[in-house]
Design a protein around this motif. Structure first.
Motif, short mmCIF file in Angstrom:
data_model
loop_
_atom_site.label_atom_id
_atom_site.label_comp_id
_atom_site.label_asym_id
_atom_site.label_seq_id
_atom_site.Cartn_x
_atom_site.Cartn_y
_atom_site.Cartn_z
N LEU A 268 18.96 81.10 -37.63
CA LEU A 268 17.80 80.46 -36.76
C LEU A 268 18.42 80.08 -35.34
CD1 LEU A 268 15.49 78.52 -36.66
CD2 LEU A 268 16.83 76.78 -37.85
N HIS B 208 22.83 78.36 -38.19
CA HIS B 208 21.94 77.24 -37.28
C HIS B 208 22.30 77.11 -35.83
CE1 HIS B 208 19.55 73.36 -37.14
NE2 HIS B 208 18.85 74.31 -36.22
N ALA C 275 18.48 76.14 -42.79
CA ALA C 275 19.48 76.05 -41.85
C ALA C 275 20.50 74.82 -42.08
CB ALA C 275 18.98 75.97 -40.47
N THR C 276 19.70 73.67 -42.18
CA THR C 276 20.55 72.42 -42.60
C THR C 276 21.40 72.35 -43.63
OG1 THR C 276 18.75 71.25 -43.40
CG2 THR C 276 19.01 70.94 -40.99
N THR D 258 12.31 77.10 -43.08
CA THR D 258 13.81 77.44 -42.43
C THR D 258 14.31 76.51 -42.07
OG1 THR D 258 12.31 79.35 -41.70
CG2 THR D 258 14.26 78.95 -40.69
N TYR D 259 14.16 75.40 -41.57
CA TYR D 259 15.02 74.45 -41.04
C TYR D 259 15.73 73.79 -42.29
CZ TYR D 259 16.57 69.95 -38.90
OH TYR D 259 17.38 69.12 -38.48
N HIS E 9 17.36 77.91 -32.85
CA HIS E 9 16.59 76.70 -32.55
C HIS E 9 16.59 76.12 -31.34
CE1 HIS E 9 15.38 72.39 -34.12
NE2 HIS E 9 14.50 72.80 -33.28
N LYS F 214 21.75 76.32 -31.81
CA LYS F 214 20.85 75.24 -31.07
C LYS F 214 20.85 75.44 -29.73
CE LYS F 214 21.38 71.79 -34.54
NZ LYS F 214 21.78 70.44 -34.80
#
Length: 692
Positions: free
Chosen positions: A179, A333, A326-327, A322-323, A181, A335
């Motif tokens: 991801l 993840h 990732a978490t 998806t989030y 983000h 950023k």
């Protein structure tokens, strides 16, 4: 490819019958004769009024025949080219040598037709040069997709520290999803470009997926500027020949970048080194009708693992599933929390439309937005106005009997459109269209009223309010022709318009550096849909469209108009707080056992007989309930929010699957023993995105 219905003159005709034909029918007969006695039915309907009645008369008289023609399969495009063999002046006239030099300056090879124009020569002179052994004229296959817009080459940009960290981690990432983000304007595309470069250098290919065809021209230009002719395009708006050539190029196995929409996830790239899913949250990646149902993100995940390569999921507002992955640490993840060059996110002003109404403002534009447009014009900047409906008015209502004009095939109202050919009503579900009636079909009253606003009406009213404002529309109605996406965006980018009015097509990754103002005209229409994902989609749309402002040196401003300024989604979007919205939404989803905490499976039943559809839905529910091994939770059966579409009644059952593969296997066994009547179709949708 679909078969095509064609109309041709009958083999044996009676000329005496032609004198008894009506004028319109005789005109159709002459039209068919004038077009080599064989034309497509679609072409006839476009060109001639009363085509159906005239065709029936001609068929009954035996003057024409109707037949289905199989489409010609796409073939390679072959052109004659002239190729330079020897650039010597000996034995040539001055003119012959000048033409030979022209061919050398033009690269030594060119299509004959183009060379005749470029060199201002004749076929006779080229034939003479061929006899002298100085050139060769031969046939070459020409790639249709090579006729792309010329772009200036660029070089990799200097990355911000966050971009560099993300790129380093991507290059070392394991196979599977990652991801990325990044907030709007944080430079995700540059990260994609620099991640793809070493993949091509290794002799592998990259696949880049985008949610809308409208995004491909701008994104393709950026990729072609970096990677040149190695970039291919694949989507449904290409001609059959262009798609055929792209497909053949993929099969060669040469290193290349393929950019396309959802269906491009199946592109036959044998040496795949990287997959990019841009705007991964977008619902356009889900194929739900017609079956089979699939999500491009799921297929891309399978392909990434099969080819042992990373899959970059890029978004400013990631999908909640998806989030959560990732978490939880299931996927990497990365950023990007700052815009490129330290540019600030646009300021969002929330305008309470209830107060506007109290002050007597009945226009779709608040006084704050009107002043902002005036300031924008004074500074010679550009703006975007977003409204999530196309057409002129949402529906037409009779003020006498209270009935709205509805589609005869669907349980929805018809949308009013003003076209160059007149006033029309159109169904946005089945595409049924008809002329706007002058009186109510129910009570014959002439008192019809137009309610709601679409892009067409907003454009008209904005022009009345600001007569000198140059306006362009960007919606499905204005982008139906091939190349229209690129044309409209290029016009706007070149400063030929001040404001771009559009639907959610505007929210998806379009980069317009001169836009400093974004107006969101009716946020409430996004917030009140009967779907548990409506809040998530509303937040994503509001955040994405707000992110179109202030992407260059000038700061941006967003005017968000709503009747519910205190709504949590409006508050979170106005502060660009993705995390605040996500945590609250996930808490609600967990309480009610909704995705991503449980999997949803939708069972859609449809048919033309409503009673049979309902009885089949009830029988299916009883069959699932009777299964002792079934561990999921069954909801329904219930009618869909739009119960009839294209004369088919629709009911659905929802299954909350708590045990992933085990639950799917149980449901599969139950369905395998269920006999669905032939008059009713059953479609199974795993992880449905829309329940309307």
């Amino acid at each position: 490819a679909r078969s095509q219905r064609r109309i041709r003159l009958a083999a044996i005709t009676n000329p005496l019958l032609e004198w008894t034909l009506s004028p319109s029918t005789r005109a159709m007969l002459e039209f068919v004769r004038a077009h080599k006695a064989d034309v497509s039915w679609r072409f006839l309907r476009q060109r001639l009024p009363h085509a159906q009645h005239s065709l029936t008369e001609l068929l009954n008289r035996g003057l024409v025949e109707s037949y289905l023609a199989d489409p010609d399969p796409p073939r390679p495009l072959v052109r004659q080219v002239v190729v330079l063999v020897e650039l010597e002046s000996e034995g040539l006239t001055t003119r012959q040598y000048e033409v030979l030099q022209s061919l050398g300056r033009l690269g030594g090879e060119m299509a004959v037709e183009r060379f005749l124009t470029e060199a201002r020569t004749t076929r006779t002179l080229i034939a003479t040069l061929q006899k002298l052994g100085r050139v060769i004229v031969c046939e070459r296959q020409i790639l249709r997709s090579s006729d792309a817009e010329a772009v200036c080459r660029d070089t990799p940009k200097t990355l911000t520290p966050e971009q560099q960290v993300a790129l380093d981690q991507l290059r070392a990432a394991p196979a599977g999803p990652v991801l990325l983000h990044g907030i709007t304007g944080s430079g995700k595309t540059e990260v994609y470009l620099q991640a793809i470069a070493p993949v091509l250098a290794r002799g592998q290919s990259a696949l880049v997926l985008v949610p809308e065809i409208g995004l491909t021209p701008q994104l393709t230009d950026r990729f072609r500027a970096r990677f040149g002719p190695q970039v291919r395009v694949y989507h449904s708006a290409l001609s059959d020949g262009e798609r055929y050539d792209s497909w053949r190029q993929m099969l060669t196995g040469e290193p290349q970048v393929v950019i396309g929409t959802r269906s491009a996830v199946f592109a036959p790239l044998p040496h795949l080194g990287l997959i990019v899913l841009d705007e991964e949250h977008d619902g356009s990646y889900k194929q739900d009708r017609p079956a089979p149902c699939y999500h491009a993100r799921t297929v891309a995940t399978w392909r990434a693992r099969a080819h042992q390569c990373p899959l970059i999921l890029g978004s400013a507002t990631p999908d909640l599933e998806t989030y959560r992955q990732a978490t939880r640490g299931d996927i990497l993840h990365l950023k990007l929390t700052e815009r490129v060059a330290g540019r600030p996110l646009p300021v969002v002003d929330v305008v309470d439309l209830r107060e506007e109404l109290r002050q007597g403002n009945l226009t779709p534009f608040s006084r704050t937005l009107q002043r902002a447009i005036g300031t924008m014009l004074d500074h010679k900047h550009q703006g975007i106005l977003f409204i999530n409906r196309r057409g002129y008015s949402t529906f037409v209502l009779c003020r006498n009997c209270g009935e709205s004009l509805r589609c005869p095939h669907c349980t929805v109202s018809l949308t009013y459109h003003r076209l160059a050919t007149g006033e029309h009503l159109r169904c946005h579900y089945c595409n049924h269209g008809c002329a706007q009636p002058r009186c109510c079909p129910h009570c014959r009253s002439p008192h019809l009223r137009y309610f709601g606003s679409g892009t067409q009406r907003i454009t008209a009213e904005l022009g009345e309010l600001f007569p000198h404002l140059r306006i362009l529309r960007f919606d499905r109605d204005t982008t139906s022709r091939k190349g229209s996406h690129r044309q409209i965006l290029e016009q706007f980018a070149n400063g030929e318009a001040d404001v771009l009015v559009g639907t959610q097509m505007l929210t998806k990754g379009i980069d317009l550096p001169h836009v400093t103002l974004v107006g969101i005209l009716a946020a409430d229409g996004l917030l009140n849909l009967p779907d548990f994902r409506s809040g998530e989609r509303a937040f994503q749309l509001l955040t994405q469209v707000a992110g179109r402002a202030g992407r260059a040196e000038q700061p941006g401003r967003v005017i968000l108009q709503t009747y519910a300024p205190e709504h949590p989604i409006v508050e979170a979007a106005s502060r660009h707080h993705y995390l605040d919205f996500t945590l609250a939404e996930l808490e609600q989803r967990q309480i009610f056992g909704l995705p991503p905490f449980n999997q949803l499976i939708a069972l859609h039943l449809s048919g033309q007989d409503e009673t049979r559809v309902i009885s089949t839905a009830e029988a299916l529910a009883a069959s699932i309930d009777a299964c002792s091994d079934f561990t999921g939770q069954l909801l329904g059966p219930a009618p869909c929010a739009v119960v009839r579409v294209a004369n088919r009644y629709r009911w659905q059952l929802l299954v909350k699957n708590r045990y992933a593969e085990r639950g799917r296997n149980q449901l599969r066994q139950t369905l395998s023993g269920f006999a669905c009547p032939p008059q009713v179709s059953l479609a199974i949708d795993i992880d449905p995105l829309r329940l309307l």
